[in-house]
Every structure is written in structure tokens, then in C-alpha cells.
Design an enzyme around this catalytic site. Structure first.
Site, PDB file in Angstrom:
ATOM      1  N   PHE A  68     -12.830  -2.640  -4.206  1.00  0.00           N
ATOM      2  CA  PHE A  68     -12.286  -2.420  -5.555  1.00  0.00           C
ATOM      3  C   PHE A  68     -10.764  -2.490  -5.618  1.00  0.00           C
ATOM      4  O   PHE A  68     -10.206  -2.673  -6.692  1.00  0.00           O
ATOM      5  CB  PHE A  68     -12.755  -1.045  -6.092  1.00  0.00           C
ATOM      6  CG  PHE A  68     -11.951   0.110  -5.546  1.00  0.00           C
ATOM      7  CD1 PHE A  68     -10.732   0.452  -6.106  1.00  0.00           C
ATOM      8  CD2 PHE A  68     -12.396   0.849  -4.448  1.00  0.00           C
ATOM      9  CE1 PHE A  68      -9.973   1.506  -5.593  1.00  0.00           C
ATOM     10  CE2 PHE A  68     -11.648   1.894  -3.931  1.00  0.00           C
ATOM     11  CZ  PHE A  68     -10.439   2.221  -4.513  1.00  0.00           C
TER      12      PHE A  68
ATOM     13  N   LYS B 263     -19.579 -11.740  -4.108  1.00  0.00           N
ATOM     14  CA  LYS B 263     -20.091 -10.468  -4.648  1.00  0.00           C
ATOM     15  C   LYS B 263     -18.893  -9.534  -4.796  1.00  0.00           C
ATOM     16  O   LYS B 263     -18.456  -8.895  -3.854  1.00  0.00           O
ATOM     17  CB  LYS B 263     -21.126  -9.862  -3.681  1.00  0.00           C
ATOM     18  CG  LYS B 263     -22.181  -9.018  -4.304  1.00  0.00           C
ATOM     19  CD  LYS B 263     -21.932  -7.581  -4.624  1.00  0.00           C
ATOM     20  CE  LYS B 263     -21.175  -6.618  -3.816  1.00  0.00           C
ATOM     21  NZ  LYS B 263     -20.515  -5.613  -4.676  1.00  0.00           N
TER      22      LYS B 263
ATOM     23  N   GLU C 143     -18.416  -3.761  -7.674  1.00  0.00           N
ATOM     24  CA  GLU C 143     -19.081  -3.414  -8.936  1.00  0.00           C
ATOM     25  C   GLU C 143     -18.216  -2.459  -9.776  1.00  0.00           C
ATOM     26  O   GLU C 143     -18.508  -2.212 -10.929  1.00  0.00           O
ATOM     27  CB  GLU C 143     -20.463  -2.792  -8.665  1.00  0.00           C
ATOM     28  CG  GLU C 143     -20.466  -1.426  -7.995  1.00  0.00           C
ATOM     29  CD  GLU C 143     -20.242  -1.470  -6.464  1.00  0.00           C
ATOM     30  OE1 GLU C 143     -19.648  -2.434  -5.962  1.00  0.00           O
ATOM     31  OE2 GLU C 143     -20.663  -0.505  -5.800  1.00  0.00           O
TER      32      GLU C 143
ATOM     33  N   SER D 274     -14.746  -0.787   3.363  1.00  0.00           N
ATOM     34  CA  SER D 274     -14.658   0.365   4.260  1.00  0.00           C
ATOM     35  C   SER D 274     -15.256   0.043   5.639  1.00  0.00           C
ATOM     36  O   SER D 274     -16.068  -0.870   5.784  1.00  0.00           O
ATOM     37  CB  SER D 274     -15.415   1.548   3.649  1.00  0.00           C
ATOM     38  OG  SER D 274     -16.781   1.201   3.517  1.00  0.00           O
TER      39      SER D 274
ATOM     40  N   CYS E  57      -5.186  -0.757   1.651  1.00  0.00           N
ATOM     41  CA  CYS E  57      -5.545  -0.665   3.070  1.00  0.00           C
ATOM     42  C   CYS E  57      -4.303  -0.756   3.924  1.00  0.00           C
ATOM     43  O   CYS E  57      -4.336  -0.451   5.108  1.00  0.00           O
ATOM     44  CB  CYS E  57      -6.532  -1.752   3.454  1.00  0.00           C
ATOM     45  SG  CYS E  57      -5.769  -3.362   3.469  1.00  0.00           S
TER      46      CYS E  57
ATOM     47  N   GLU F  28      -9.968   8.500   6.206  1.00  0.00           N
ATOM     48  CA  GLU F  28      -9.135   7.675   5.329  1.00  0.00           C
ATOM     49  C   GLU F  28      -9.218   8.309   3.939  1.00  0.00           C
ATOM     50  O   GLU F  28     -10.293   8.322   3.332  1.00  0.00           O
ATOM     51  CB  GLU F  28      -9.669   6.240   5.300  1.00  0.00           C
ATOM     52  CG  GLU F  28      -8.806   5.308   4.481  1.00  0.00           C
ATOM     53  CD  GLU F  28      -9.360   3.885   4.384  1.00  0.00           C
ATOM     54  OE1 GLU F  28     -10.579   3.692   4.550  1.00  0.00           O
ATOM     55  OE2 GLU F  28      -8.558   2.972   4.141  1.00  0.00           O
TER      56      GLU F  28
END
Ligand code: NAD
Length: 506
Positions: free
Chosen positions: A159, A183, A186, A236, A291, A391
């Protein structure tokens, strides 16, 4: 999955992209796309059915038959057009991104721009997809290589960079002659879909780029599908490890760029003002949801005295909706992300770290419902505390102390993650030692977020990455192509035979 509210039922449906058509899913499973600054429902996103996923892969497989034969120049010209369209629509893309993701408008433009750089690079991919030739490896024999596309490739994205990361993937895969099934996350698929519309407008033919939406089921379907040859994942460590194992077992090429806990070392000879500004930006910017953020700072020796100034700097950052003038950090992506971050702050206190700055429940006039958490700083942080071991992916900075550079390097290398790191110093010798000894993929020297430009590839080591080759840049050419060697012998007397053939044709 979130239940769909009344408002969600009325919200526009995000479409699937199958064989060049934007189609509404027939699924019964939907999720809301929510503006994290206001809780307004912007859209509803389908969880595609197995049948729809199969249709997308079948379209990509069919399109590959002609796309793989399309000349390099023709492919490149599409990406030249595509970069122009992205530039022309930059403001609209950034606004869409801010609405669904939350980051500030300048950060959203940065998100699109870093993806745009990869599109520009995709337009010159011919330079990188050259084979090699060795002349005369034996008498009359040459050996050369062809870098041929694999077929249908797939991408699964997170995301936090809904423009940049999809653009790390499909442009390079398609430019090298593959077809693609994407993909997106979402949680914020809208800007990704707008980028796909522009890709079609630029001339990407039907079936070459397809998009499905969903969560775990869609990801597993990608991992298992026998017609998908390679999977690029960013997200992740937990999900990436699962994707790596599952898709590898199904015989695919897989690359997974995963979680992080990036550390910066501050030596006392660093330029104080520049260093503290850089750390504040990298730790709290984009609400820590990068990240390559810097959630841990190791202050070495006398630099430990800089902590109060760092806290003062963090206090000046403005927390507000990404659309607001002067906002430094926006909301985090969801209510559940907010409560997880607040819970970790609580655990940090319980574990004995000193809360130097508490960003919980900031006052954000006009956006009282937003998922906001302000800059938060802990000192006295140690391994074993949840705020260090996990994290956090929020604007929370852990400050650690070390006596020497060697001790700081050892500390960083003992952390399982190896995505990014930085050192702040004016000593060339210290910087050199750091770049040599640190076991992290992306190293900054007085650069807080050292993400490489597309002339290189994004990297990562240890728990932050699985697979040898990085996304975008030079390395990804090898990821998206199969190297074929051709060893050819032509006999000298056959040249006469060729001549004879011409004669006999008369
Ligand atoms: P995530 O792992 O939750 O989601 C990534 C993708 O996996 C999404 O498309 C999601 O739909 C899918 N997914 C989620 N749960 C799944 C499950 N149980 N099974 C199968 N698929 C699943 O990651 P996120 O929260 O969207 O993104 C944040 C994470 O991504 C952070 O850990 C961050 O460090 C990492 N990240 C890494 C990089 C990098 O280059 N190393 C870049 C950006 C983000």
C-alpha cells in the site's frame, strides 16, 4: 475483510483490467477504499474470483504470442509516450494518491515521479537486453546469447507506494517482451488503476497488461498458476516469505522485496544541522510508512548530546491531511494500522524505553476522524523490546547509543533486516569502513534514504529480500528474460553451396 457500509455500497467500483477491457467484477466480496484523513469511502474494490484471475492469465498468455515478437523499438516508443502521459497527468495522479493513501501532495508527486523514472528507463531497455557474442570459439564456430522474454509475469504490490512500486514492475517486464498480471494493494488501488489506464492510452495492446484485485486468495492463485512464469513481490517479510516459498515450489522465478528496520549512524563529526534535518525527514516523513524510512538512529559518543535538539525538530513537524498546505506528515493508512502503532508505543513504555516525545492523539483541526499519529521518539531502546524488534511502520523513532563506530556497525549487522542504512559523518575513512563492513543492501553516506535511481537496481539483504535479482534497473533484465545460448557452425564450403542454390533457382 472490512464489511461494506451503506456508503461503501454506493461507492464506485474499482474495475478489473482483463484483455484490454476495464470490467466490473462478478464477485460477492468487496472491500472499501477509505480516505485515511477523513474516513470518507472513496470506492469499493472487488476480490476477484478464481475464474476472473484465470481469464486475466489466459489473456496475458494469448497476448504474449504476438507481444514477444513486437520489435524492441516499437515497445520502446510506447514507453516514451507513457512517460509523457504520466508527466501530463502528474497533479491528478498525486491528488488521487493522497486521497486514498494519505501522504502529502509533494510526497505523492515524489511517489509518481520515482515510478516515472523507471518508465523512462523502460523506454531504453534495448540497450540492456543485448546478448553477447564470442567469435570463433572453435573452428568456424560462434557462440552468442539471446535474452528472451519468459511469458506471463505477475506483480504483487504493497500500500505504501501505490504508484512507484507498480511502475517498478510492469514497465520493465513488458518492455522486455513479457505480458503481465498485476495485483495492487487492496487498500489503495485507485492511482494504480489510473496509471494502467494511461498505459493503455500510451499503446499497450489488449492482454499485455492485466489487473486483478484481492488479498490472500488472489496472491495464492498467482503463486500457483502454471501459466505464470515469474512473480515480483513487494510487501511485508511475512507475506513475502510465503510468496517466495509457494511460487518457487510451483517452479517460478521469484523476487521478494520485504520488510525493514533501517538504522542510521550519527558520528559526532557530522554536520549537525543537516544531519538532524535529514533524520527528522526520513524518520517521520510519509508518517514512517516507507520501507526506506529511518526508524532507528544510533548516536555515537558525543553525538548522544544531540537528542534534545532532535526532539525539538520533531516537535516542529506539522501533522495534517496530505492535502493541507505545509503538512509534513499525513495520516497512517488505516484505523487498524493506527491502533497497532499506538499499541506498540504503549509496549515501548511498558518495556522500559524512555518516551522522549509522544505523538499519540495529535490535534488535527478539521480532520478529527483521521488516522493520525505524530512524531514519536524513544531513547534507551534495546533489542528484545517490541518497538525495536518489530517493524512499526509509523512515525516512531528508536534512539540507541553506541560508544564507537565499530560497536554501531556490529549492532546494525545483528539486526535481522538489511534493507537500507545511512551514516552521517565528515570522515571519509569512517564512511569507507561503514560501506565495506555493513551487511545492508542500500547504503547512504550523508544521504538518509538511499534509494538507487533506475540505472541501478533496488536492493536489500538478509530478511529484507529473497531472490538474487532486484526489481527495475539492470538486474531486472535478467529476472524477466531467459538466457539462451546459441552455438553455431557454418562451413566455408557452404558459402559456395549458397551460390549454387542461387544458380539452381534460375
Ligand atoms: P503486505 O505484505 O501486507 O501486503 C503486500 C501484498 O500482499 C498486498 O498486495 C496484499 O494484498 C498481499 N497480502 C496481504 N496479506 C496477505 C496474505 N496473508 N497472503 C497473501 N497475500 C497477502 O504489505 P503492506 O502492509 O501492504 O506494505 C508494507 C510492507 O511492505 C512493509 O513491511 C514494508 O517494509 C514493505 N515494503 C518493502 C519494500 C521494499 O522494497 N523492500 C517497499 C515497500 C514496502
Amino acid at each position: 475483510m472490512n464489511a461494506i457500509s451503506e456508503q461503501g455500497l454506493k461507492a464506485p467500483a474499482v474495475k478489473l483490467l482483463i484483455n484490454g477491457q476495464f470490467v466490473e467484477s462478478k464477485t460477492t466480496e468487496w472491500r472499501e477504499v477509505i480516505n485515511p484523513a477523513t474516513q470518507e469511502v472513496l470506492a469499493r474494490v472487488p476480490f476477484a474470483t478464481q475464474d476472473e484471475i484465470n481469464q486475466a492469465v489466459a489473456a496475458a498468455k494469448e497476448a504474449f504470442k504476438t507481444w514477444r515478437k513486437t520489435p524492441i523499438g516499437a515497445r520502446a516508443r510506447i514507453f516514451l509516450k507513457y512517460q509523457e502521459l504520466i508527466r501530463a497527468n502528474m497533479k491528478e495522479l498525486a491528488a488521487l494518491l493522497t486521497a486514498e493513501q494519505g501522504k502529502t501532495l509533494p510526497d505523492a508527486e515524489g511517489d509518481v515521479f520515482r515510478g516515472l523514472e523507471v518508465v523512462e528507463h523502460a523506454a531504453s531497455v534495448g540497450n540492456l537486453q543485448l546478448g553477447e557474442l564470442a567469435n570463433n570459439v572453435a573452428n568456424g564456430v560462434d557462440t552468442y546469447t539471446l535474452l528472451q522474454p519468459l511469458g506471463v509475469c505477475a506483480g504483487i504490490t504493497p500500500f505504501n507506494f501505490p504508484a512507484m512500486i507498480p511502475l517498478w514492475m510492469f514497465p520493465m517486464a513488458i518492455a522486455t517482451g513479457n505480458t503481465f498480471v498485476l495485483k495492487p494493494s487492496e487498500q489503495d488501488p485507485m492511482v494504480t488503476m489510473r496509471l494502467c489506464e494511461l498505459a493503455l492510452e500510451a499503446g499497450i495492446p489488449a492482454g499485455v497488461l492485466n489487473v486483478i484485485h484481492g488479498g490472500e486468495m488472489a496472491v495464492n492463485a498467482i503463486c500457483d498458476h502454471p501459466d505464470i512464469k515469474a512473480v515480483s513481490f513487494v510487501g511485508s517479510t511475512k507475506v513475502g516469505t510465503h510468496v517466495y516459498n509457494r511460487a518457487s515450489l510451483a517452479g517460478k522465478r521469484v523476487q521478494c522485496m520485504m520488510g525493514a528496520k533501517n538504522h542510521a549512524i550519527v558520528l559526532p563529526d557530522a554536520n549537525k544541522e543537516q544531519t538532524l534535518n535529514a533524520i527528522a525527514g526520513a524518520s517521520f516523513g510519509a508518517a514512517g510508512q516507507r520501507c526506506m524510512a529511518l526508524p532507528v538512529v544510533v548516536l555515537v559518543g558525543e553525538a548522544q548530546k544531540w537528542l534534545p535538539e532532535l526532539v525539538e525538530k520533531a516537535k516542529t513537524l506539522k501533522v495534517s491531511a496530505g492535502t493541507e498546505q505545509g503538512a509534513d506528515l499525513g495520516p497512517v493508512i488505516s484505523c487498524s494500522a493506527l491502533s497497532r502503532i499506538e499499541g506498540l508505543i504503549e509496549r515501548g513504555v511498558a518495556d522500559g524505553a524512555k518516551l522522549e516525545l509522544d505523538g499519540r492523539k495529535p490535534n488535527v483541526p478539521g480532520f478529527e476522524k483521521g488516522n493520525f499519529v505524530g512524531p514519536t521518539i524513544f531513547s534507551g531502546v534495546k533489542p528484545g523490546m517490541a518497538i525495536y524488534d518489530q517493524e512499526i511502520f509509523g512515525p516512531v523513532l528508536c534512539v540507541v547509543e553506541a560508544a564507537t563506530l565499530e560497536e554501531a556497525i556490529e549492532f546494525i549487522n545483528a539486526n535481522p533486516n538489511g534493507n537500507g542504512t545511512a551514516i552521517f559523518t565528515q570522515s571519509g575513512a569512517a564512511a569507507h569502513k561503514f560501506q565495506e563492513d555493513i551487511d545492508v543492501g542500500q547504503v547512504g553516506i550523508n544521504v538518509p534514504i538511499p534509494v538507487p535511481v533506475p540505472l541501478f537496481s533496488f536492493s536489500g539483504s538478509r530478511a529484507s529480500k529473497l531472490g538474487d535479482l532486484g526489481p527495475y534497473g539492470k538486474q531486472v533484465i535478467l529476472f524477466y528474460t531467459q538466457t539462451k545460448t546459441v552455438t553455431a557452425r557454418w562451413f566455408d564450403d557452404q558459402s559456395t553451396g549458397g551460390l549454387n542454390t542461387t544458380i539452381s533457382l534460375k
